[in-house]
Structure formats: structure tokens, C-alpha cells
Design a protein around this motif. Sequence first.
Motif, short mmCIF file in Angstrom:
data_model
loop_
_atom_site.label_atom_id
_atom_site.label_comp_id
_atom_site.label_asym_id
_atom_site.label_seq_id
_atom_site.Cartn_x
_atom_site.Cartn_y
_atom_site.Cartn_z
N LEU A 1 8.06 -3.01 -15.23
CA LEU A 1 8.87 -2.91 -14.11
C LEU A 1 8.42 -2.53 -12.68
CD1 LEU A 1 11.46 -0.44 -16.01
CD2 LEU A 1 11.33 -2.84 -15.68
N MET A 2 7.11 -2.38 -12.40
CA MET A 2 6.47 -1.98 -11.39
C MET A 2 6.55 -2.98 -10.02
SD MET A 2 2.93 -0.28 -12.48
CE MET A 2 2.13 -0.49 -10.85
N PRO A 3 6.60 -4.41 -10.68
CA PRO A 3 6.93 -5.40 -9.24
C PRO A 3 8.22 -5.15 -8.73
CG PRO A 3 5.99 -6.42 -11.20
CD PRO A 3 6.15 -5.14 -11.74
N HIS A 4 9.17 -4.81 -9.44
CA HIS A 4 10.37 -4.52 -8.92
C HIS A 4 10.93 -3.12 -8.46
CE1 HIS A 4 11.00 -8.28 -11.09
NE2 HIS A 4 10.57 -7.75 -11.95
N PHE A 5 9.72 -2.48 -8.37
CA PHE A 5 9.82 -0.88 -7.88
C PHE A 5 10.73 -0.59 -6.95
CE2 PHE A 5 8.16 2.82 -5.78
CZ PHE A 5 8.53 4.03 -6.84
N GLN A 6 10.47 -1.36 -5.74
CA GLN A 6 11.05 -1.34 -4.40
C GLN A 6 12.75 -1.40 -4.82
OE1 GLN A 6 10.15 -0.19 -1.66
NE2 GLN A 6 8.09 -0.06 -2.32
N SER B 1 0.82 -1.15 -0.10
CA SER B 1 -0.02 0.01 -0.02
C SER B 1 0.82 1.16 -0.13
CB SER B 1 -0.74 0.13 1.13
OG SER B 1 -0.34 0.17 2.41
N LEU B 2 1.99 1.30 0.58
CA LEU B 2 3.03 2.46 0.85
C LEU B 2 3.48 2.54 -0.59
CD1 LEU B 2 4.66 2.40 4.10
CD2 LEU B 2 2.66 3.72 3.68
N ALA B 3 3.82 1.33 -1.32
CA ALA B 3 4.37 1.72 -2.65
C ALA B 3 3.87 1.93 -3.43
CB ALA B 3 5.04 0.17 -2.79
N GLU B 4 2.44 1.66 -3.52
CA GLU B 4 1.19 2.03 -4.57
C GLU B 4 1.07 3.56 -4.19
OE1 GLU B 4 -1.92 -0.47 -3.93
OE2 GLU B 4 -0.98 -2.04 -4.67
N ARG B 5 1.18 3.94 -3.07
CA ARG B 5 0.84 5.44 -2.70
C ARG B 5 2.10 6.04 -3.11
NH1 ARG B 5 -0.11 7.14 3.13
NH2 ARG B 5 2.40 7.07 3.39
N SER B 6 3.25 5.72 -3.03
CA SER B 6 4.59 6.48 -3.71
C SER B 6 4.39 6.25 -5.17
CB SER B 6 5.86 5.62 -3.33
OG SER B 6 5.78 5.64 -2.01
N LEU B 7 4.13 5.33 -5.77
CA LEU B 7 4.07 5.21 -7.37
C LEU B 7 3.18 6.11 -7.92
CD1 LEU B 7 4.05 1.34 -8.03
CD2 LEU B 7 5.63 3.16 -8.89
N HIS B 8 1.97 6.38 -7.07
CA HIS B 8 0.78 7.43 -7.68
C HIS B 8 1.26 8.80 -7.46
CE1 HIS B 8 -3.12 8.94 -8.04
NE2 HIS B 8 -3.00 9.85 -6.95
N MET B 9 2.02 8.97 -6.42
CA MET B 9 2.49 10.49 -6.12
C MET B 9 3.54 10.70 -6.93
SD MET B 9 4.30 11.87 -2.63
CE MET B 9 5.45 10.74 -2.61
N ILE B 10 4.49 9.66 -7.42
CA ILE B 10 5.58 10.12 -8.29
C ILE B 10 4.83 10.19 -9.75
CG2 ILE B 10 7.29 8.80 -9.64
CD1 ILE B 10 8.05 7.30 -6.92
N ARG B 11 3.75 9.56 -10.24
CA ARG B 11 2.99 9.89 -11.62
C ARG B 11 2.44 11.03 -11.36
NH1 ARG B 11 0.59 4.42 -10.63
NH2 ARG B 11 2.10 2.92 -11.49
N SER B 12 1.85 11.44 -10.27
CA SER B 12 1.27 12.87 -10.45
C SER B 12 1.94 13.99 -10.30
CB SER B 12 0.12 12.93 -9.21
OG SER B 12 1.02 12.74 -8.01
N ILE B 13 3.34 13.94 -9.76
CA ILE B 13 4.24 15.03 -9.60
C ILE B 13 5.37 15.12 -10.70
CG2 ILE B 13 3.27 15.44 -7.27
CD1 ILE B 13 6.03 14.35 -6.44
N ALA B 14 5.31 14.14 -11.50
CA ALA B 14 6.50 14.07 -12.13
C ALA B 14 6.83 15.38 -12.97
CB ALA B 14 6.38 12.90 -13.15
N THR B 15 5.82 15.62 -13.74
CA THR B 15 6.00 16.79 -14.55
C THR B 15 6.33 18.29 -13.72
OG1 THR B 15 4.39 16.14 -16.09
CG2 THR B 15 4.78 18.37 -16.15
N LEU B 16 5.62 18.47 -12.74
CA LEU B 16 5.80 19.51 -11.60
C LEU B 16 7.34 19.60 -11.29
CD1 LEU B 16 4.93 22.13 -10.16
CD2 LEU B 16 3.96 20.53 -8.27
N GLY B 17 7.81 17.98 -10.85
CA GLY B 17 8.97 17.77 -10.22
C GLY B 17 10.40 18.29 -11.11
N VAL B 18 9.89 17.91 -12.45
CA VAL B 18 10.96 18.35 -13.73
C VAL B 18 11.08 19.78 -13.64
CG1 VAL B 18 11.38 18.22 -16.12
CG2 VAL B 18 10.72 16.13 -14.82
N LEU B 19 9.82 20.64 -13.55
CA LEU B 19 9.81 21.86 -13.85
C LEU B 19 10.62 22.64 -12.57
CD1 LEU B 19 8.71 24.43 -15.30
CD2 LEU B 19 6.71 24.14 -14.01
N ILE B 20 10.20 22.19 -11.29
CA ILE B 20 10.88 22.81 -10.10
C ILE B 20 12.23 22.48 -10.04
CG2 ILE B 20 11.09 22.49 -7.49
CD1 ILE B 20 7.82 21.82 -7.44
#
Length: 420
Positions: A115-120, A45-64
Motif C-alpha cells: 500500500l506504500m505507493p498509494h500512501f499519498q 522524500s517528504l512522504a518517506e519522512r512522514s512514513l518513517h515518523m508515523i511508524r516511529s510514533i504509532a505506539t506513542l500516538g495511540v497511548l497519548i
Amino acid sequence: MIKTATVALPEETLQEDQFIRKLLADRRRIGRSFPDSLETLFWQSLAERSLHMIRSIATLGVLIYFIVGLITFPSIYLIADQSHRLHDILIWFLMYLNGAVCLATLPVIANIPGLMPHFQRFIVGVSFVGIFFSSFLTMQYEEPRLTQQGGYIVVFVYMLIYFLTGTRPLILWITCLIAGLLPLPLLWLMEVKFDPMLYFYSVIFSNFVGFFVSQSIIGKERISFLQARLLELDKLHSKLMSNELIRLSNEDPLTSLYNRRYFNESIRTEWDRAERSGEPLSLVFVDIDCFKNYNDTYGHLKGDDALIKVAVAMKEQMRRSSDMAARYGGEEFILLLPNTPSSGAQVVANNIMKAIDELKVEHKASLVGQYLTLSIGVATWAGETDMTETQLIAQADLAVYQAKSDGRHRVRIFGQSAEK
């Protein structure tokens, strides 16, 4: 329509529910690992939340990150002494490039399903690379103020690793400790002069602080996870209870066939569908011969057994999901066969009668023979416009009456002449 099987809350789910409630009642135990299945679910559940957050802020993160680079470069240029400015700018560029590669790797991995199963594992690898190169390069600035600034960056990297990756703190601590210690022999071999205390606080001590703070946060995450999991189990239990109530309201308790009320609802639905499609709709009406005599002779418990045997024989004829069998009342049963012509319904009726005949259930009080027998009527709607579902049921009932009038233990088709 195949009847939904009885659904009960699995034993392991009940045990999980009880375990969670005990943990929440005694929160001192929450910091410990859960049983394997629940522990795995927690980290997923923590990994899935991290994945969701990474996907959602990827563009903003690159800009920042790009903006941070534009802001920090002039400060590097101005702070660095002219005698070693080019060297410090190169170190800054390598650190910036290292951060860019690490940060860019995560959204790429998060968006590749394979690659998602090997995310950790990737998280651990990226953490190692980020800490190793940040620590190694920070100590190579000639300007002390830039070294101190680089130390802040290392601390910031630790924050990202421990608080945003959803990975076990102990694994991260070991990974980051090794990554932080490895640059030391390299710096010594390269004869790079650096402040050991700065290195200790920014690289080693920060790792310990990040680990312990992360452990505290994980404890709170465990509580939130258990509460959310308990809510899921409560919803599941409510859903199963609701399904069970619906099943009980639709089911005959003795035979487990549908009851008459549900049959009446179903035939209206199938009738409307048949009228739209023009496909035939057949009913097979089953009545046990001399059943009152059977009950009087053998008792009601044996009578219940006989009803169940007939129900089983009917269930065996439900070959399609659209077929349904119901107990119509007393010793009467009915089988609804959508998209089935009269000839097909007659085959089903004969098979039901044959199945009961082969059981050879003794019936000494029968007026037909020495075994339990059936009288069966078949009626089919074949597109008549001046007919209703109620009339079709009445026709099947009349066919049963004709079978009984002709001596019982036979199948009669409504509208066809009697056959031996």
C-alpha cells in the motif's frame, strides 16, 4: 576479474547539480516547482519522512490519544447540561471514534508494503474524512462551550494534516475545503443551529491559514532538500572520482587491460585462494613476435594498434569474473585463470593465437611470416607445495622462451615436450 568500466558523472546529473546551485544562489525561485524528476523526488522524500515518523510514533500516538480521551470525557460530562448531556456525550464519542479511525489507518498503511505507493492517496482520503466528520459533529453539540472546544479540535486536525503528512498543500487545501463545505447543506437540512462565525473561523479560515503556513514551510523544506540533494551529488562525484583514480592506477592506459602492478597484487590473492582450495591456477603468457621490427617498419602508432588488437583478443577469453588480463610490459601480456587446469589454459592460448591469425595484420619484417604472430607460454600450478607465484610466472615466461626457440608462432606448455 572483470574490469570495472569507466564511470563518468551522467550528463543529467551534471545538469541537476548546476540547476540546484543556481536555485540556491537565487532563492526567490525556490518556491516554484522543480523540473519533473526533481519535483517528484522532493515529494517522495517528504512522504518517506512522514512514513518513517508515523511508524516511529504509532505506539506513542495511540497511548497519548487514549489518555486524551480519558481526560476529556469527564470534562464533557461536567460541562454538558443535564438536559442534553447524553446527546453531547454521544457526539463526543463519535468525534473521538472518528479521530481514532483516522489515526489508526495511517500506521496500518505505513506498515503494509503493497500500500506504500498509494500512501499519498490514503492521506488525502483520511484528511477528507477527518475534516468532514470533525466539522459536521462539532456543530451538533448543544452546549456552546463544547462547540467551541470542538472548533479547537478541528484546528488541531488541520495542523496535523498540513504539517505532518508530507503532501502537496494545494491538494490538501482543495480536499479540506470540500470536506469543510459539505457539512453545511447537511446541517441546514437537519435544521441544526450553529454559529456561522465559529464555523467559518474553525473550519474555513483555518484551512486557508494552514495552507499559507504550509506553503511557507514547504519553501524551507525545498531549501533543505536542495542542500541535502547537492550533498548527495557531491558525495557521488567524490566516489566516482575516487573510483576513477583507482581505475587509472590499476589500468594500462593504452590497452585498458590491468597493469603489471595490479596483476602482481591479484596473483598473490588468487595464489592464496588456490592454496586453500587446492584448485589449479594457470597463467597464459603472450609475447608478440618480432615486435621491435614491427615498430621500426610501421611506426609506433601502428605498433600501438597491434598491442590493442592483442589486448582485445585476450579480453574475449575472459569468460568468468575471476579471469583477468594484464599488460605485463612492452609487447608482453599475461592472462590469469583461477581454477583452470593446464588443458583449459591451452585451449584459451590457442584461441588467442587463432584470433590474431584471423586478423591477418601485415608484418613484412617478421621472421616468421607475412603477418603478425604470437608466441604463448602456459604454466599451471596444480597443488605443488614447494612452489610460489613468482616461480609460476617464471615458468610461464620460460614456456614463452621455449615457443620462440622452437620457431615462434606457437603455444608451449611448461613441463611438456615440444609439439609441432
